[in-house]
Design an enzyme around this catalytic site. Structure first.
Site, mmCIF file in Angstrom:
data_model
loop_
_atom_site.group_PDB
_atom_site.id
_atom_site.type_symbol
_atom_site.label_atom_id
_atom_site.label_comp_id
_atom_site.label_asym_id
_atom_site.label_seq_id
_atom_site.Cartn_x
_atom_site.Cartn_y
_atom_site.Cartn_z
ATOM 1 N N ARG A 52 1.134 -12.166 -23.017
ATOM 2 C CA ARG A 52 0.467 -13.414 -23.359
ATOM 3 C C ARG A 52 0.822 -14.409 -22.246
ATOM 4 O O ARG A 52 1.627 -14.128 -21.372
ATOM 5 C CB ARG A 52 0.815 -13.930 -24.752
ATOM 6 C CG ARG A 52 2.102 -13.536 -25.373
ATOM 7 C CD ARG A 52 3.318 -14.129 -24.686
ATOM 8 N NE ARG A 52 3.160 -15.573 -24.497
ATOM 9 C CZ ARG A 52 3.758 -16.292 -23.584
ATOM 10 N NH1 ARG A 52 4.559 -15.733 -22.691
ATOM 11 N NH2 ARG A 52 3.576 -17.579 -23.473
ATOM 12 N N GLY A 53 0.191 -15.582 -22.317
ATOM 13 C CA GLY A 53 0.339 -16.528 -21.218
ATOM 14 C C GLY A 53 -0.848 -16.344 -20.293
ATOM 15 O O GLY A 53 -1.166 -15.209 -19.885
ATOM 16 N N ALA A 54 -1.519 -17.454 -19.970
ATOM 17 C CA ALA A 54 -2.819 -17.356 -19.295
ATOM 18 C C ALA A 54 -2.788 -16.541 -17.993
ATOM 19 O O ALA A 54 -3.589 -15.599 -17.834
ATOM 20 C CB ALA A 54 -3.361 -18.767 -19.047
ATOM 21 N N ARG A 95 -9.152 -12.241 -25.867
ATOM 22 C CA ARG A 95 -8.729 -13.597 -26.271
ATOM 23 C C ARG A 95 -9.651 -14.603 -25.573
ATOM 24 O O ARG A 95 -9.957 -14.434 -24.388
ATOM 25 C CB ARG A 95 -7.261 -13.879 -25.909
ATOM 26 C CG ARG A 95 -6.258 -13.103 -26.767
ATOM 27 C CD ARG A 95 -4.831 -13.569 -26.538
ATOM 28 N NE ARG A 95 -4.517 -14.800 -27.256
ATOM 29 C CZ ARG A 95 -3.379 -15.483 -27.088
ATOM 30 N NH1 ARG A 95 -2.481 -15.071 -26.197
ATOM 31 N NH2 ARG A 95 -3.138 -16.573 -27.785
ATOM 32 N N GLN A 200 7.387 -18.701 -29.117
ATOM 33 C CA GLN A 200 7.492 -18.401 -27.677
ATOM 34 C C GLN A 200 8.657 -19.159 -27.033
ATOM 35 O O GLN A 200 9.268 -18.692 -26.080
ATOM 36 C CB GLN A 200 6.192 -18.775 -26.957
ATOM 37 C CG GLN A 200 5.029 -17.838 -27.221
ATOM 38 C CD GLN A 200 4.147 -18.330 -28.340
ATOM 39 O OE1 GLN A 200 4.597 -19.045 -29.220
ATOM 40 N NE2 GLN A 200 2.876 -17.967 -28.306
ATOM 41 N N ASP A 241 -3.868 -23.236 -20.565
ATOM 42 C CA ASP A 241 -4.714 -22.041 -20.662
ATOM 43 C C ASP A 241 -6.089 -22.267 -20.071
ATOM 44 O O ASP A 241 -6.778 -21.323 -19.686
ATOM 45 C CB ASP A 241 -4.826 -21.599 -22.116
ATOM 46 C CG ASP A 241 -3.479 -21.092 -22.588
ATOM 47 O OD1 ASP A 241 -2.637 -21.913 -22.964
ATOM 48 O OD2 ASP A 241 -3.261 -19.875 -22.519
ATOM 49 N N ASN A 251 -3.723 -26.193 -24.163
ATOM 50 C CA ASN A 251 -2.455 -25.455 -24.097
ATOM 51 C C ASN A 251 -1.995 -25.174 -25.530
ATOM 52 O O ASN A 251 -2.656 -25.562 -26.495
ATOM 53 C CB ASN A 251 -1.400 -26.260 -23.327
ATOM 54 C CG ASN A 251 -0.175 -25.416 -23.008
ATOM 55 O OD1 ASN A 251 -0.305 -24.287 -22.534
ATOM 56 N ND2 ASN A 251 1.013 -25.926 -23.284
ATOM 57 N N LYS A 252 -0.884 -24.480 -25.630
ATOM 58 C CA LYS A 252 -0.359 -24.063 -26.941
ATOM 59 C C LYS A 252 -0.394 -25.203 -27.950
ATOM 60 O O LYS A 252 -0.032 -26.333 -27.623
ATOM 61 C CB LYS A 252 1.078 -23.551 -26.748
ATOM 62 C CG LYS A 252 1.800 -23.101 -27.991
ATOM 63 C CD LYS A 252 1.027 -22.097 -28.806
ATOM 64 C CE LYS A 252 0.626 -20.858 -28.026
ATOM 65 N NZ LYS A 252 -0.390 -20.041 -28.726
#
Ligand code: MRU
Length: 351
Positions: A52-54, A95, A200, A241, A251-252
């Protein structure tokens, strides 16, 4: 002295024949690499949060295209291009928010277009995927130096989610800035939000920082207001992201709230992201698709229900921080202070 120390982790690797992903769902208790030889396995890994993570999603997708090409070529040496289509679709559907995924697929697609029908596509595609991976690491290191230069008062910083080596090809975006700043003595201690519901911050960011010897204190997201009121942090530093053309940044979930709090308390707010995260086709944050994930992620903890029976949950994975709350967007191409459309366009002017 190199300012790119404190960097020992690689979550996405090419073994020579296969894609190898560190299963981030198991961290920090177990470090298990999963090897995969199909693009659909890689798409599942993206959707299920193994990776995960862009930027890491983008790098993974690039290697997955290599696997798709290998399979299609083995099946049909004339029709490999069409044979790859279902795998490419599975990757694109994994995603929706991180634009790095779609950027990587498009860049691999350009290489595919340039290849003759009767040529094995794997070597050229692998070379491109490795370039994408290396460019990400190099860009992060440069971004780290640019972002660190903005941190001039030696105060602690607050970060959200995980934006480190685990979330990228290596080194990290926001966490790369923190790594560089720590190496330069500009930051001595980091506060990290635990980051519900996937934790995270607690599981990944804290693990990375402890591994690399950078002092970290975790806090519940709800504690950020008090942290700022007590004057404990000079900057909030986050990743993104997808950044829209006007500088709005997804973002998150929880990032937007931090930006509002930061402005109220006079704390500076930095978004560190490579230009592969910028989507000039999205005019504003309203054009960014926000992933909704399953209710069970909120209602359960480690697979066990913690919420009262009968309760439902709302679980958007990301939110959008308006550009006017962002003091600086730091990219590998340069820093955009107080972002707006003109300044964002100027970043790409050299193209
Ligand atoms: O749901 P995740 O863990 O993929 O969300 C990740 C983030 O929101 C990160 O902050 C973002 O991808 C930037 S990573 C360098």
């Amino acid at each position: 002295m190199s300012t790119h120390t404190h960097d020992s982790i690689r979550a996405v690797q090419w073994t020579g024949t296969q894609l190898s992903l560190l299963d981030q769902r198991l961290l920090p208790h177990e470090s298990v690499y999963l090897e995969m030889d199909t693009a659909t396995a890689a798409a599942d890994a993206i959707r299920d949060m193994v990776v995960r993570g862009a930027p890491a999603i983008g790098v993974t997708a690039a290697y997955a295209v290599v696997l798709a090409a290998r399979r299609a070529w083995a099946a049909d040496q004339r029709g490999w291009r069409a044979g790859m289509a279902p795998d490419l679709k599975a990757l694109a559907d994994s995603r929706p928010t991180a634009v790095n995924l779609f950027w990587a697929l498009a860049r691999m697609g350009q290489v595919m277009e340039g290849l003759p029908d009767d040529q094995d596509p794997e070597p050229a595609l692998l070379a491109e995927a490795e370039r994408i991976h290396q460019e990400d690491v190099d860009g992060n290191r440069h971004m780290g130096d640019l972002g660190a230069a903005l941190l001039q008062d030696g105060r602690d910083v607050l970060t959200h989610c995980n934006t480190g080596s685990l979330a990228t090809g290596g080194y990290g975006t926001a966490l790369g800035v923190i790594r560089s700043a720590y190496a330069q003595g500009r930051v001595k201690h980091v506060y990290a939000d635990e980051t519900r519901p996937w934790l995270q911050g607690a599981r990944l960011t804290a693990w990375e920082l402890v591994q690399d010897g950078i002092p970290v204190s975790l806090l519940c997201e709800g504690a950020a207001a008090s942290l700022m009121r007590e004057g404990r942090v000079g900057w909030v530093i986050v990743g993104s992201d997808r950044i829209a053309a006007n500088g709005d940044a997804a973002n998150k979930i929880g990032t937007y709230g931090l930006a509002v709090l930061a402005r109220h308390h006079g704390v500076k707010f930095m978004v560190a992201a490579p230009t592969t995260t910028i989507d000039m086709e999205a005019a504003t944050g309203a054009d960014i698709p926000i992933e909704q994930r399953g209710q069970e992620e909120v209602l359960e903890l480690a697979g066990r229900r913690v919420a009262a029976p009968g309760a439902n949950a709302w679980n958007p994975a990301f939110d959008v921080t308006p550009a006017e709350l962002i003091d600086a967007i730091v990219t590998e191409r340069g820093v955009v202070e107080n972002p707006d459309l003109q300044k964002m366009k100027a970043l790409f002017a050299a193209d």
